[in-house]
Design a protein around this motif. Structure first.
Motif, PDB file in Angstrom:
ATOM      1  N   ARG A  32     -33.481 -42.332  -2.185  1.00  0.00           N
ATOM      2  CA  ARG A  32     -32.990 -40.949  -2.167  1.00  0.00           C
ATOM      3  C   ARG A  32     -31.512 -40.909  -1.810  1.00  0.00           C
ATOM      4  NH1 ARG A  32     -37.095 -37.291  -2.457  1.00  0.00           N
ATOM      5  NH2 ARG A  32     -39.115 -37.924  -1.612  1.00  0.00           N
ATOM      6  N   GLU A  49     -28.390 -39.302  -3.900  1.00  0.00           N
ATOM      7  CA  GLU A  49     -27.525 -38.258  -3.322  1.00  0.00           C
ATOM      8  C   GLU A  49     -26.066 -38.708  -3.334  1.00  0.00           C
ATOM      9  OE1 GLU A  49     -31.158 -36.805  -0.393  1.00  0.00           O
ATOM     10  OE2 GLU A  49     -29.432 -37.890   0.456  1.00  0.00           O
ATOM     11  N   SER A  98     -34.944 -39.046  -9.671  1.00  0.00           N
ATOM     12  CA  SER A  98     -33.747 -38.245  -9.961  1.00  0.00           C
ATOM     13  C   SER A  98     -34.100 -36.788 -10.232  1.00  0.00           C
ATOM     14  CB  SER A  98     -32.963 -38.847 -11.138  1.00  0.00           C
ATOM     15  OG  SER A  98     -33.699 -38.719 -12.337  1.00  0.00           O
ATOM     16  N   VAL A 108     -33.421 -34.881  -7.089  1.00  0.00           N
ATOM     17  CA  VAL A 108     -32.087 -34.879  -6.479  1.00  0.00           C
ATOM     18  C   VAL A 108     -31.099 -34.258  -7.465  1.00  0.00           C
ATOM     19  CG1 VAL A 108     -30.269 -36.294  -5.445  1.00  0.00           C
ATOM     20  CG2 VAL A 108     -32.678 -36.956  -5.167  1.00  0.00           C
ATOM     21  N   SER A 152     -28.255 -35.897  -9.938  1.00  0.00           N
ATOM     22  CA  SER A 152     -28.292 -37.368  -9.949  1.00  0.00           C
ATOM     23  C   SER A 152     -28.623 -37.935 -11.331  1.00  0.00           C
ATOM     24  CB  SER A 152     -29.285 -37.890  -8.909  1.00  0.00           C
ATOM     25  OG  SER A 152     -30.605 -37.489  -9.226  1.00  0.00           O
TER      26      SER A 152
END
Lengths: 407, 407
Positions: free
Chosen positions: A194, A198, A230, A233, A236
């Motif tokens: 993660r 980010e 992804s 996020v 991303s």
């Protein structure tokens, strides 16, 4: 034509000065010695290939539409295979992936080459794990990349260090093997995955996820791939390239890999592929498509997982019991490799290169770890593959390693 | 993932600025129109593929040694195929060629890419025929080559002009398609071939002979390849690279090409190939090796030669009878193409690009010739392939061309 010196008519390109012939290649020449137990390979066990399934798929490919299977094809890939690969990825949690979001490559090695060709100008900085896949190092260096390394532990790449490196170097891209890395064997934790996404989104840094081993888990699947994550996020996905391969799970000889990337990058990679090999073997693609469509992959994966898991366990136990505190490692949770470090305890050898030579004399081979570092090699490291050796021979090989260690 | 603009995380390599998307690709999008007669292709007729022979070869490859056929292989190529290819070349007059003198490539397109990667630094000069193979132009440009052109007539490249260009530019290499060139269709004469070899040896200039079409002759074989002739011209073999392919004679979908080169160059090309795609599909190589070993190639070649010869003759006759003095061309002696020039006689269209648009509207397609020139395009030229169209449709297509010409 026996003179190996370049005649005066041959003047090589400047980019060749960036790479040297691999020390590992020299070692591999010694592997033909009779009776050697080899932990040196980086390949799956040929005895596990589903030959019947591939034969059926070949016959189906040549029966269904032989003209298409034997003709030139689209550079992007053979559509039935792209559809199957998108479905294969969906099973692994990659949602909203259409066949048009991926191109087929001639093994994932070609995806790396296309990434280099499309993105890397001489002098560009690229961050890789230390250690990482040797052919990535050489491939990117041929395009003039300056490689920066980020350390790896049992939880994968050190993301704090990665963040500092990104801020300091503003790299063209970051290359990671999050699942059962070659050679590290490490599995990047969910939390770190993660954070990588980010970080990529926040700093607009392109991250390449190379994932040839993720399907080869032993007990539990690894955390979802960066590509799968992804979706959670924001921003991303546009920073992410994902390389997949059938080499480790079905057959390297097919040379079928694929690459998922943002559309603009995929378009340029396709153009570069057009002038690299026009397209991947249509016949190999049609065979792979038939194989996947036949639904044989789950059973094939289950079989190789269980066999590699037993071999990995045999190696981990033997290394602990036989080599004790002269060696340190994190047991892998999947893949093909144990990555270990010689501690030198009790005066044992603590140089992987020296040990590799002694080991060959004792009848066992592995790859010293130093060449896998793009910078600042750790000479105490080694890579041991358990994939192609049965359990008794693994134990025998580790006994021979002990003799070579001199303990 | 529908936004085709590059996100800010993607910054492309400088080398991409050297190539543009092909105008031909845009034209090809129109070919799906129903009822169109296409002379635009650059590929063999899928209806002529020896599917039975390839099926037998596939079964043999998977029966003989499936582990090897499906496993990683040597970057240089699968040894049984290298042996068959050396034997195949021997039949064509290339003496003293051992399997170690060639590497297998993923189609001959990859041989071109490896030549570029191994030899071309940005700014290096490369001499090509004007016109020449479009993907060679783009491939070499991606490595930063500055292309110089040498004119082509019915006897192949103009060797006087080549000599002047070599002396003036001292190129990194000269790229030629001596037999039934794409798009020129021209056959370089024996005398010119000898002169090219003498020139190469005298000026220490590397010459790349691309020979995918030489086996597709209609009546008589073309003069011996530069590689075959090099045995007669002292010093020329060390200046020569030869690229072969099974794509036009057996199946493009296998993606099997090969490259013969001086040992030092072959070694560097092998290293570059290692980081490009590791190796060519072992399964495709094993199938090709079994096919060649089965002895089916002579009959396959005889069949495609006779069919292409009839189609070529039909096209040549139709062009002469139907288009008269509005078009000028040298009848090809082999290969897949008629290369023609619009004369503008009687006020007829004399721009290949304009005619291509009008022709599509009339239901016939071809490729305008201008994009095949790396420099100074001749806009009156066009490339017509007869390979995939039967004789009646060829005559009908040429009738449609006449309508498009406006005569």
């Amino acid at each position: 034509m026996s003179d190996a010196a370049a005649p005066s008519s041959v003047r090589f390109a400047d980019r060749l000065a960036n790479v040297e012939t691999s020390a590992i290649r020299e070692l591999f020449k010694l592997l033909g010695k009779p009776g050697i137990i080899s932990f040196a390979g980086g390949f799956p066990d040929a005895a596990l290939f589903d030959v019947d399934g591939i034969r059926e798929a070949s016959l189906a490919a040549l029966a269904t539409n032989p003209g298409a299977a034997l003709q030139y094809g689209a550079t992007e890939g053979f559509d039935p295979l792209r559809e199957q690969l998108a479905a294969f990825m969906a099973v692994k949690g990659v949602t909203e992936l259409s066949p048009a979001d991926l191109i087929v490559t001639t093994g994932s090695q070609q995806a790396l080459d296309l990434i280099g060709k499309t993105l890397i100008s001489p002098g560009d900085k690229v961050i890789v794990e230390g250690p990482t896949f040797l052919a990535t190092i050489q491939c990117f260096k041929l395009y003039g990349a300056e490689l920066i390394t980020v350390p790896v532990d049992g939880q994968g790449a050190d993301v704090d260090a990665l963040e500092r490196q990104i801020e300091q170097h503003r790299p063209k891209l970051v290359y990671l093997i999050p699942a059962f890395g070659n050679p590290s064997g490490a599995t990047m934790s969910l939390q770190r995955r993660r954070r990588v996404l980010e970080l990529a989104a926040r700093t607009h840094t392109l991250v390449v996820e190379d994932d040839p081993y993720g399907d080869l888990y032993f007990d539990q699947p690894p955390p979802p791939s960066l590509l799968a994550l992804s979706a959670q996020v924001p921003g991303s996905r546009a920073c992410l390239v994902h390389c997949g391969s059938l080499s480790k799970v079905l057959s390297p000889g097919l040379r079928i890999g694929w690459m998922v990337a943002p559309p603009a990058l995929l378009a340029k990679a396709t153009m570069c592929k057009q002038f690299s090999d026009a397209h991947t073997s249509t016949l190999a693609q049609a065979i792979a498509a038939q194989y996947l469509a036949a639904g044989r992959m789950p059973a094939t994966l289950a079989r190789v997982r269980s066999i590699y898991a037993r071999r990995a366990q045999a190696m981990v136990q033997a290394l602990r019991q036989t080599l004790g505190d002269t060696i340190d490692f994190v047991p892998p949770q999947g893949g093909l490799f144990v990555w270990a470090r010689l501690t030198g305890a009790g005066g044992a050898c603590h140089d992987g290169g020296v040990l590799a030579q002694r080991a060959i004399e004792r009848g066992v081979a592995f790859v010293p770890g130093a060449p896998f570092f793009a910078r600042q090699p750790d000479h105490a490291t080694l890579r041991l593959s358990f994939a192609t050796v049965d359990e008794d021979r693994i134990r025998e090989g580790v006994q021979r390693l002990r003799a070579a260690l001199g303990t």
